[in-house]
Design a protein around this motif. Structure first.
Motif, PDB file in Angstrom:
ATOM      1  N   GLU A   1     -20.865   8.869 -48.695  1.00  0.00           N
ATOM      2  CA  GLU A   1     -21.950   9.762 -50.153  1.00  0.00           C
ATOM      3  C   GLU A   1     -22.914   9.835 -49.686  1.00  0.00           C
ATOM      4  N   GLN A   2     -24.183   8.861 -49.444  1.00  0.00           N
ATOM      5  CA  GLN A   2     -25.555   8.470 -49.069  1.00  0.00           C
ATOM      6  C   GLN A   2     -26.061   8.907 -47.967  1.00  0.00           C
ATOM      7  N   PHE A   3     -25.459   8.690 -46.736  1.00  0.00           N
ATOM      8  CA  PHE A   3     -25.407   9.624 -45.700  1.00  0.00           C
ATOM      9  C   PHE A   3     -24.885  11.156 -46.367  1.00  0.00           C
ATOM     10  N   GLN A   4     -24.151  11.768 -46.163  1.00  0.00           N
ATOM     11  CA  GLN A   4     -24.474  13.290 -46.606  1.00  0.00           C
ATOM     12  C   GLN A   4     -25.240  13.817 -47.652  1.00  0.00           C
ATOM     13  N   ARG A   5     -25.746  13.478 -48.733  1.00  0.00           N
ATOM     14  CA  ARG A   5     -27.237  13.314 -49.448  1.00  0.00           C
ATOM     15  C   ARG A   5     -28.340  13.369 -47.744  1.00  0.00           C
ATOM     16  N   TRP A   6     -28.464  12.417 -47.474  1.00  0.00           N
ATOM     17  CA  TRP A   6     -29.513  12.069 -46.340  1.00  0.00           C
ATOM     18  C   TRP A   6     -29.109  13.869 -45.371  1.00  0.00           C
ATOM     19  N   ASP A   7     -28.244  14.124 -44.618  1.00  0.00           N
ATOM     20  CA  ASP A   7     -27.535  15.291 -43.530  1.00  0.00           C
ATOM     21  C   ASP A   7     -27.731  17.060 -44.987  1.00  0.00           C
ATOM     22  N   ARG A   8     -28.005  16.505 -46.180  1.00  0.00           N
ATOM     23  CA  ARG A   8     -27.662  18.088 -46.781  1.00  0.00           C
ATOM     24  C   ARG A   8     -29.582  18.532 -47.234  1.00  0.00           C
ATOM     25  N   LEU A   9     -30.242  16.732 -47.052  1.00  0.00           N
ATOM     26  CA  LEU A   9     -31.975  17.158 -47.209  1.00  0.00           C
ATOM     27  C   LEU A   9     -32.477  17.305 -45.258  1.00  0.00           C
ATOM     28  N   HIS A  10     -32.156  16.604 -44.785  1.00  0.00           N
ATOM     29  CA  HIS A  10     -31.778  17.038 -43.169  1.00  0.00           C
ATOM     30  C   HIS A  10     -32.153  18.969 -42.905  1.00  0.00           C
ATOM     31  N   TYR A  11     -30.755  19.809 -43.419  1.00  0.00           N
ATOM     32  CA  TYR A  11     -30.496  20.620 -43.135  1.00  0.00           C
ATOM     33  C   TYR A  11     -32.065  21.714 -43.904  1.00  0.00           C
ATOM     34  N   VAL A  12     -32.279  21.405 -45.405  1.00  0.00           N
ATOM     35  CA  VAL A  12     -33.050  21.354 -45.875  1.00  0.00           C
ATOM     36  C   VAL A  12     -34.517  21.599 -44.787  1.00  0.00           C
ATOM     37  N   ARG A  13     -35.126  20.514 -44.492  1.00  0.00           N
ATOM     38  CA  ARG A  13     -36.294  20.095 -43.630  1.00  0.00           C
ATOM     39  C   ARG A  13     -35.375  20.593 -42.037  1.00  0.00           C
ATOM     40  N   LEU A  14     -34.826  21.002 -41.800  1.00  0.00           N
ATOM     41  CA  LEU A  14     -34.864  21.730 -40.772  1.00  0.00           C
ATOM     42  C   LEU A  14     -34.727  22.897 -41.134  1.00  0.00           C
ATOM     43  N   ALA A  15     -34.864  23.894 -41.804  1.00  0.00           N
ATOM     44  CA  ALA A  15     -34.984  25.014 -42.149  1.00  0.00           C
ATOM     45  C   ALA A  15     -36.063  25.502 -42.102  1.00  0.00           C
ATOM     46  N   ILE A  16     -36.407  24.554 -42.652  1.00  0.00           N
ATOM     47  CA  ILE A  16     -38.476  24.287 -42.794  1.00  0.00           C
ATOM     48  C   ILE A  16     -39.082  24.569 -41.604  1.00  0.00           C
TER      49      ILE A  16
ATOM     50  N   LEU B   1     -38.129  24.875 -38.169  1.00  0.00           N
ATOM     51  CA  LEU B   1     -37.255  25.500 -37.682  1.00  0.00           C
ATOM     52  C   LEU B   1     -38.455  27.448 -38.338  1.00  0.00           C
ATOM     53  N   ALA B   2     -38.788  27.371 -39.334  1.00  0.00           N
ATOM     54  CA  ALA B   2     -39.685  28.556 -39.691  1.00  0.00           C
ATOM     55  C   ALA B   2     -40.974  27.979 -39.167  1.00  0.00           C
ATOM     56  N   ALA B   3     -41.515  26.655 -39.183  1.00  0.00           N
ATOM     57  CA  ALA B   3     -42.596  26.941 -38.074  1.00  0.00           C
ATOM     58  C   ALA B   3     -42.698  26.397 -37.136  1.00  0.00           C
ATOM     59  N   PHE B   4     -41.699  26.642 -36.658  1.00  0.00           N
ATOM     60  CA  PHE B   4     -41.140  26.612 -34.626  1.00  0.00           C
ATOM     61  C   PHE B   4     -41.147  28.533 -34.539  1.00  0.00           C
ATOM     62  N   VAL B   5     -40.761  29.062 -35.802  1.00  0.00           N
ATOM     63  CA  VAL B   5     -40.496  30.391 -35.438  1.00  0.00           C
ATOM     64  C   VAL B   5     -41.764  30.628 -35.552  1.00  0.00           C
ATOM     65  N   LEU B   6     -43.064  30.529 -36.434  1.00  0.00           N
ATOM     66  CA  LEU B   6     -44.061  31.191 -36.474  1.00  0.00           C
ATOM     67  C   LEU B   6     -44.858  30.770 -35.340  1.00  0.00           C
ATOM     68  N   ILE B   7     -44.856  29.260 -34.798  1.00  0.00           N
ATOM     69  CA  ILE B   7     -45.846  29.609 -33.579  1.00  0.00           C
ATOM     70  C   ILE B   7     -45.425  29.934 -32.555  1.00  0.00           C
ATOM     71  N   ALA B   8     -44.033  30.776 -32.196  1.00  0.00           N
ATOM     72  CA  ALA B   8     -43.425  31.052 -31.256  1.00  0.00           C
ATOM     73  C   ALA B   8     -44.283  32.353 -30.906  1.00  0.00           C
ATOM     74  N   VAL B   9     -44.001  33.208 -33.036  1.00  0.00           N
ATOM     75  CA  VAL B   9     -44.237  33.950 -32.834  1.00  0.00           C
ATOM     76  C   VAL B   9     -46.359  34.345 -32.776  1.00  0.00           C
ATOM     77  N   ALA B  10     -46.918  33.344 -32.707  1.00  0.00           N
ATOM     78  CA  ALA B  10     -48.614  32.808 -32.907  1.00  0.00           C
ATOM     79  C   ALA B  10     -49.004  33.520 -31.262  1.00  0.00           C
ATOM     80  N   ALA B  11     -47.676  32.410 -30.639  1.00  0.00           N
ATOM     81  CA  ALA B  11     -47.682  31.995 -28.744  1.00  0.00           C
ATOM     82  C   ALA B  11     -47.942  33.869 -27.887  1.00  0.00           C
ATOM     83  N   THR B  12     -47.649  34.033 -28.550  1.00  0.00           N
ATOM     84  CA  THR B  12     -46.979  35.569 -27.935  1.00  0.00           C
ATOM     85  C   THR B  12     -47.909  36.570 -29.132  1.00  0.00           C
ATOM     86  N   GLU B  13     -48.861  36.152 -29.470  1.00  0.00           N
ATOM     87  CA  GLU B  13     -50.053  37.470 -29.820  1.00  0.00           C
ATOM     88  C   GLU B  13     -51.092  36.784 -29.438  1.00  0.00           C
ATOM     89  N   LEU B  14     -50.831  36.692 -28.149  1.00  0.00           N
ATOM     90  CA  LEU B  14     -52.829  36.341 -26.715  1.00  0.00           C
ATOM     91  C   LEU B  14     -52.461  37.483 -26.264  1.00  0.00           C
TER      92      LEU B  14
END
Length: 150
Positions: A120-135, A137-150
Motif C-alpha cells: 500500500e505504501q508503494f502504491q501510494r508512492w506510485d499514485r503521487l508519482h503519477y501526479v508528479r509525472l503529469a506536472i 510532463l506539462a513543464a516539458f510540453v511548455l519548454i518544447a513549445v518555447a523551443a519552437t518559438e525561436l
C-alpha cells in the motif's frame, strides 16, 4: 545562445520525463507484482540508484529552465519557461515532502523486516508519482513549445 539553451533544456527535461514514464508505467508495476522479498529488494535498489541521480536531474532541469527564461527575457519563451519552471519547482517540493519520505523508509525494508502495508505504501508512492509525472510532463510540453518559438 537562446537556441542552444532551448535545445539543451528540452533534451534534459525530456529525458527526465522519459525516465519517469518508464518508472511509472513499466518498472514499478513489474516490481510490485514480484514476491515480497524480490519486490522489496528491487524497489530499494532502484530507490538508492535513482535517489542519487534524480535530485540533480530535477534541480538541473529547473536551473536550465530558469536560465532559458532569463536569457530570452521579454519574449513568449520567457513566459512559457517561467510557467514550466514553476511546475518544476512544484515537482521538487512535492518530491521532497511526499515521495522522498516513503522512498527513504522503503530503503531499509527487507523480506524479513517490513511493514504489513508495504504494498500500500508503494502504491501510494506510485499514485503521487503519477501526479508528479503529469506536472513534469506539462513543464516539458511548455519548454518544447518555447523551443519552437525561436
Amino acid at each position: 545562445m537562446i537556441p542552444v539553451l532551448a535545445v539543451i533544456t528540452t533534451t534534459v527535461l525530456g529525458l527526465m520525463v522519459g525516465v519517469e514514464i518508464a518508472v511509472a508505467f513499466v518498472i514499478n508495476p513489474v516490481i510490485l507484482r514480484l514476491p515480497a522479498g524480490a519486490s522489496l529488494a528491487a524497489r530499494a535498489d532502484g530507490g538508492r540508484m535513482l535517489g542519487r541521480a534524480m535530485p540533480f536531474w530535477y534541480i538541473g532541469s529547473l536551473v536550465f529552465t530558469v536560465g532559458l527564461a532569463v536569457i530570452a527575457w521579454g519574449t513568449l519563451i520567457t513566459t512559457l519557461a517561467l510557467i514550466s519552471a514553476g511546475l518544476l519547482a512544484v515537482s521538487v517540493i512535492m518530491s521532497v515532502l511526499l515521495l522522498v519520505p516513503i522512498n527513504n523508509r522503503s530503503l531499509t525494508w527487507t523480506a524479513d523486516d517490513h511493514p504489513e502495508n508495504w504494498r500500500e505504501q508503494f502504491q501510494r508512492w506510485d499514485r503521487l508519482h503519477y501526479v508528479r509525472l503529469a506536472i513534469i510532463l506539462a513543464a516539458f510540453v511548455l519548454i518544447a513549445v518555447a523551443a519552437t518559438e525561436l
